[in-house]
Design a protein around this motif. Structure first.
Motif, PDB file in Angstrom:
ATOM      1  N   ARG A 138       0.839  -1.194   0.000  1.00  0.00           N
ATOM      2  CA  ARG A 138       0.000   0.000   0.000  1.00  0.00           C
ATOM      3  C   ARG A 138       0.876   1.247   0.000  1.00  0.00           C
ATOM      4  O   ARG A 138       1.957   1.260   0.583  1.00  0.00           O
ATOM      5  N   VAL A 139       0.402   2.278  -0.699  1.00  0.00           N
ATOM      6  CA  VAL A 139       1.138   3.549  -0.717  1.00  0.00           C
ATOM      7  C   VAL A 139       0.380   4.632   0.045  1.00  0.00           C
ATOM      8  O   VAL A 139       0.953   5.639   0.424  1.00  0.00           O
ATOM      9  N   THR A 140      -0.907   4.419   0.262  1.00  0.00           N
ATOM     10  CA  THR A 140      -1.677   5.404   1.031  1.00  0.00           C
ATOM     11  C   THR A 140      -1.447   5.145   2.529  1.00  0.00           C
ATOM     12  O   THR A 140      -0.982   4.071   2.911  1.00  0.00           O
ATOM     13  N   LYS A 141      -1.786   6.141   3.337  1.00  0.00           N
ATOM     14  CA  LYS A 141      -1.463   6.026   4.770  1.00  0.00           C
ATOM     15  C   LYS A 141      -2.656   5.556   5.609  1.00  0.00           C
ATOM     16  O   LYS A 141      -2.481   4.830   6.583  1.00  0.00           O
ATOM     17  N   THR A 142      -3.845   5.981   5.216  1.00  0.00           N
ATOM     18  CA  THR A 142      -5.011   5.657   6.057  1.00  0.00           C
ATOM     19  C   THR A 142      -6.194   5.219   5.192  1.00  0.00           C
ATOM     20  O   THR A 142      -6.197   5.436   3.974  1.00  0.00           O
ATOM     21  N   GLY A 143      -7.187   4.640   5.853  1.00  0.00           N
ATOM     22  CA  GLY A 143      -8.430   4.286   5.152  1.00  0.00           C
ATOM     23  C   GLY A 143      -8.264   3.026   4.321  1.00  0.00           C
ATOM     24  O   GLY A 143      -7.217   2.384   4.307  1.00  0.00           O
ATOM     25  N   VAL A 144      -9.329   2.674   3.622  1.00  0.00           N
ATOM     26  CA  VAL A 144      -9.304   1.478   2.776  1.00  0.00           C
ATOM     27  C   VAL A 144      -9.958   1.789   1.432  1.00  0.00           C
ATOM     28  O   VAL A 144     -10.623   2.821   1.280  1.00  0.00           O
ATOM     29  N   GLY A 145      -9.741   0.902   0.484  1.00  0.00           N
ATOM     30  CA  GLY A 145     -10.453   0.987  -0.790  1.00  0.00           C
ATOM     31  C   GLY A 145      -9.929   2.029  -1.757  1.00  0.00           C
ATOM     32  O   GLY A 145     -10.650   2.441  -2.674  1.00  0.00           O
ATOM     33  N   HIS A 146      -8.666   2.460  -1.586  1.00  0.00           N
ATOM     34  CA  HIS A 146      -8.143   3.507  -2.468  1.00  0.00           C
ATOM     35  C   HIS A 146      -7.647   2.937  -3.802  1.00  0.00           C
ATOM     36  O   HIS A 146      -6.820   2.016  -3.820  1.00  0.00           O
ATOM     37  N   LEU A 147      -8.103   3.562  -4.878  1.00  0.00           N
ATOM     38  CA  LEU A 147      -7.658   3.176  -6.224  1.00  0.00           C
ATOM     39  C   LEU A 147      -6.147   3.333  -6.354  1.00  0.00           C
ATOM     40  O   LEU A 147      -5.464   2.542  -7.010  1.00  0.00           O
ATOM     41  N   GLU A 148      -5.625   4.385  -5.724  1.00  0.00           N
ATOM     42  CA  GLU A 148      -4.195   4.687  -5.804  1.00  0.00           C
ATOM     43  C   GLU A 148      -3.310   3.484  -5.410  1.00  0.00           C
ATOM     44  O   GLU A 148      -2.227   3.290  -5.967  1.00  0.00           O
ATOM     45  N   ASP A 149      -3.768   2.697  -4.457  1.00  0.00           N
ATOM     46  CA  ASP A 149      -2.971   1.542  -4.035  1.00  0.00           C
ATOM     47  C   ASP A 149      -2.945   0.451  -5.112  1.00  0.00           C
ATOM     48  O   ASP A 149      -2.045  -0.389  -5.125  1.00  0.00           O
ATOM     49  N   LEU A 150      -3.944   0.479  -5.986  1.00  0.00           N
ATOM     50  CA  LEU A 150      -4.015  -0.528  -7.052  1.00  0.00           C
ATOM     51  C   LEU A 150      -3.285  -0.068  -8.316  1.00  0.00           C
ATOM     52  O   LEU A 150      -2.770  -0.882  -9.077  1.00  0.00           O
ATOM     53  N   LEU A 151      -3.265   1.258  -8.530  1.00  0.00           N
ATOM     54  CA  LEU A 151      -2.693   1.785  -9.782  1.00  0.00           C
ATOM     55  C   LEU A 151      -1.188   1.995  -9.652  1.00  0.00           C
ATOM     56  O   LEU A 151      -0.706   3.125  -9.735  1.00  0.00           O
ATOM     57  N   GLN A 152      -0.459   0.920  -9.462  1.00  0.00           N
ATOM     58  CA  GLN A 152       0.994   1.019  -9.356  1.00  0.00           C
ATOM     59  C   GLN A 152       1.641   0.230 -10.487  1.00  0.00           C
ATOM     60  O   GLN A 152       1.106  -0.793 -10.916  1.00  0.00           O
ATOM     61  N   PRO A 153       2.790   0.713 -10.974  1.00  0.00           N
ATOM     62  CA  PRO A 153       3.427  -0.022 -12.072  1.00  0.00           C
ATOM     63  C   PRO A 153       3.867  -1.417 -11.648  1.00  0.00           C
ATOM     64  O   PRO A 153       4.180  -1.650 -10.476  1.00  0.00           O
ATOM     65  N   GLY A 154       3.892  -2.325 -12.595  1.00  0.00           N
ATOM     66  CA  GLY A 154       4.194  -3.731 -12.306  1.00  0.00           C
ATOM     67  C   GLY A 154       5.556  -3.944 -11.687  1.00  0.00           C
ATOM     68  O   GLY A 154       5.759  -4.909 -10.949  1.00  0.00           O
ATOM     69  N   ARG A 155       6.495  -3.039 -11.954  1.00  0.00           N
ATOM     70  CA  ARG A 155       7.850  -3.240 -11.392  1.00  0.00           C
ATOM     71  C   ARG A 155       7.852  -3.151  -9.867  1.00  0.00           C
ATOM     72  O   ARG A 155       8.792  -3.593  -9.223  1.00  0.00           O
ATOM     73  N   ASP A 156       6.806  -2.574  -9.279  1.00  0.00           N
ATOM     74  CA  ASP A 156       6.743  -2.444  -7.821  1.00  0.00           C
ATOM     75  C   ASP A 156       6.032  -3.610  -7.139  1.00  0.00           C
ATOM     76  O   ASP A 156       5.841  -3.585  -5.915  1.00  0.00           O
ATOM     77  N   GLN A 157       5.628  -4.608  -7.886  1.00  0.00           N
ATOM     78  CA  GLN A 157       4.888  -5.712  -7.274  1.00  0.00           C
ATOM     79  C   GLN A 157       5.713  -6.401  -6.174  1.00  0.00           C
ATOM     80  O   GLN A 157       6.916  -6.643  -6.347  1.00  0.00           O
ATOM     81  N   ALA A 158       5.064  -6.701  -5.065  1.00  0.00           N
ATOM     82  CA  ALA A 158       5.717  -7.445  -3.983  1.00  0.00           C
ATOM     83  C   ALA A 158       5.720  -8.939  -4.328  1.00  0.00           C
ATOM     84  O   ALA A 158       6.619  -9.673  -3.935  1.00  0.00           O
ATOM     85  N   ALA A 159       4.716  -9.352  -5.054  1.00  0.00           N
ATOM     86  CA  ALA A 159       4.607 -10.759  -5.462  1.00  0.00           C
ATOM     87  C   ALA A 159       3.594 -10.859  -6.592  1.00  0.00           C
ATOM     88  O   ALA A 159       2.749  -9.962  -6.759  1.00  0.00           O
ATOM     89  N   ALA A 160       3.709 -11.910  -7.361  1.00  0.00           N
ATOM     90  CA  ALA A 160       2.731 -12.156  -8.424  1.00  0.00           C
ATOM     91  C   ALA A 160       2.785 -13.623  -8.781  1.00  0.00           C
ATOM     92  O   ALA A 160       3.785 -14.294  -8.500  1.00  0.00           O
ATOM     93  N   GLY A 161       1.720 -14.098  -9.401  1.00  0.00           N
ATOM     94  CA  GLY A 161       1.741 -15.488  -9.811  1.00  0.00           C
ATOM     95  C   GLY A 161       0.410 -15.932 -10.365  1.00  0.00           C
ATOM     96  O   GLY A 161      -0.462 -15.102 -10.664  1.00  0.00           O
ATOM     97  N   TYR A 162       0.301 -17.242 -10.486  1.00  0.00           N
ATOM     98  CA  TYR A 162      -0.951 -17.785 -11.035  1.00  0.00           C
ATOM     99  C   TYR A 162      -1.186 -19.192 -10.528  1.00  0.00           C
ATOM    100  O   TYR A 162      -0.264 -19.851 -10.026  1.00  0.00           O
ATOM    101  N   ILE A 163      -2.426 -19.610 -10.643  1.00  0.00           N
ATOM    102  CA  ILE A 163      -2.784 -21.006 -10.386  1.00  0.00           C
ATOM    103  C   ILE A 163      -3.341 -21.538 -11.690  1.00  0.00           C
ATOM    104  O   ILE A 163      -4.234 -20.914 -12.285  1.00  0.00           O
ATOM    105  N   LEU A 164      -2.785 -22.628 -12.149  1.00  0.00           N
ATOM    106  CA  LEU A 164      -3.246 -23.240 -13.393  1.00  0.00           C
ATOM    107  C   LEU A 164      -4.092 -24.456 -13.067  1.00  0.00           C
ATOM    108  O   LEU A 164      -3.661 -25.337 -12.320  1.00  0.00           O
ATOM    109  N   TYR A 165      -5.324 -24.467 -13.619  1.00  0.00           N
ATOM    110  CA  TYR A 165      -6.205 -25.627 -13.441  1.00  0.00           C
ATOM    111  C   TYR A 165      -6.145 -26.440 -14.723  1.00  0.00           C
ATOM    112  O   TYR A 165      -6.896 -26.206 -15.665  1.00  0.00           O
ATOM    113  N   GLY A 166      -5.174 -27.332 -14.791  1.00  0.00           N
ATOM    114  CA  GLY A 166      -5.009 -28.157 -15.988  1.00  0.00           C
ATOM    115  C   GLY A 166      -5.084 -29.620 -15.605  1.00  0.00           C
ATOM    116  O   GLY A 166      -5.815 -29.982 -14.677  1.00  0.00           O
ATOM    117  N   SER A 167      -4.287 -30.459 -16.264  1.00  0.00           N
ATOM    118  CA  SER A 167      -4.291 -31.882 -15.904  1.00  0.00           C
ATOM    119  C   SER A 167      -3.767 -32.027 -14.478  1.00  0.00           C
ATOM    120  O   SER A 167      -4.117 -32.962 -13.766  1.00  0.00           O
TER     121      SER A 167
END
Ligand code: FDP
Length: 333
Positions: A138-167
């Motif tokens: 999070r980049v905001t200091k207080t409250g919840v639900g801020h768009l600003e915390d979501l609109l960050q460039p991908g290079r700043d991701q703390a983690a990322a990944g996927y779950i594949l439902y295949g065989s």
């Protein structure tokens, strides 16, 4: 042998030292995402028996039909993440606005974006699909639900990944220290480590794109695919085409076997189809950590400054030399 490799939980705990400020929130988040993956995997496997095929009759913010499993999985992930006390906001493909944790839950240090079921049109035909997730601090200091915390460039991701439902059901993630893959043992209900520090193979002569759209493609993409299909054994051409129609599954195949995935922009939709924040950026982070690349043809995906929760981008993803090559076709566009 199954069961002897560390579980996802054990692996993440053993790596807590990678995160000096770790207080257990991060492992909790990963565990909750993994739990959602197990439940979605079970629901998908039983789809025809539990009324999980077909559509709800609603369309989402993207104007796309909402599959029953999309809606069920979205609600599940929102509920599970919201209860952790680790998130301050969530962003989902299925929901137009940022999602706040429920009233009464404490606000955490992370913003989580996700596509609950990527490739959901595959569910009705028992073909692979996936879940994609991206974790930002999070980049905001207080409250919840801020768009600003979501609109960050991908290079700043703390983690990322996927779950594949295949065989198999696979959980693949990175925190910026390599890419690690786990396989679900459904009898144990646990993800076990199958590959640590996954890297793209060297050789590459597979491309994955919906060539049915070629009539609307722009010149650089037409020329690039024409080049891939020419017969020149010296340069390993023609390339083979593989397209599952679920980004996670197409990407996973490329990550393990080499090649490039492309969803270009076109004459009617220059920005393409795929969404930056919960599809392209997380897989770009995984790809780079595995030695690959991801661009929009010209720009590194992880450097794009987002302006909207559901913004789209042209997308080229995979083996570094292949992504560089398609970039050369685009460099004079
Ligand atoms: P879907 O619409 O079935 O959810 O972004 C969604 C996605 O699938 C990707 O998983 C997939 O790569 C792509 O769209 C498929 O789109 P086309 O049907 O246009 O090829």
């Amino acid at each position: 042998m199954a069961g002897l490799q560390p579980t996802l939980n054990q692996f993440i705990r053993a790596r807590q030292q990678d995160y000096p400020d770790a207080i257990g929130d991060f492992s909790q988040l990963m565990n909750v995402i993994a739990l959602a993956g197990k439940l979605i995997s079970r629901e998908k496997n039983l789809a025809g028996l539990v009324d999980a095929t077909g559509y709800t009759g609603r369309t989402n913010i993207q104007g796309e039909q909402v599959a029953k499993l999309d809606e069920w999985s979205n609600d599940l992930i929102v509920d599970l993440l919201g209860e952790t006390g680790c998130v301050c906001v969530m962003g989902s493909e299925e929901v137009e606005e940022p999602i706040s944790p429920p009233e009464g839950a404490s606000a955490g240090r992370y913003a989580v974006l996700f596509d609950p079921v990527d490739g959901s049109s595959n569910i009705d035909v028992a073909a692979p699909a996936g879940t994609i997730f991206s974790v930002q601090r999070r980049v905001t200091k207080t409250g919840v639900g801020h768009l600003e915390d979501l609109l960050q460039p991908g290079r700043d991701q703390a983690a990322a990944g996927y779950i594949l439902y295949g065989s198999s059901t696979m959980f693949v993630y990175t925190t910026g220290n390599g890419v690690h893959a786990f396989t679900l043992d459904p009898t144990m209900g646990e993800f076990h480590l199958t590959t640590e520090d996954l890297k793209f193979p060297e050789k590459s002569n597979v491309y994955s794109t919906n060539e049915g759209n070629a009539g609307t493609w722009l010149e650089p993409d037409l020329k690039w695919v024409e080049w891939l299909k020419q017969n020149d054994p010296e340069t390993h051409r023609p390339y083979s085409a593989r397209y599952i129609g679920a980004l996670v599954a197409d990407f996973h195949r490329i990550l393990l076997k080499d090649g490039i995935f492309a969803y270009p922009g076109n004459t009617t939709r220059r920005e393409g189809k795929l969404r930056l924040l919960y599809e392209c950026s997380p897989l770009a982070f995984v790809a780079e950590q595995a030695g690959g690349q991801a661009t929009d043809g010209l720009r590194r995906i992880l450097d794009i400054e987002p302006t909207g929760l559901h913004q789209r981008t042209p997308y080229y993803l995979g083996n570094a030399s292949e992504v560089e090559r398609v970039g050369r076709f685009h460099s004079d566009r």
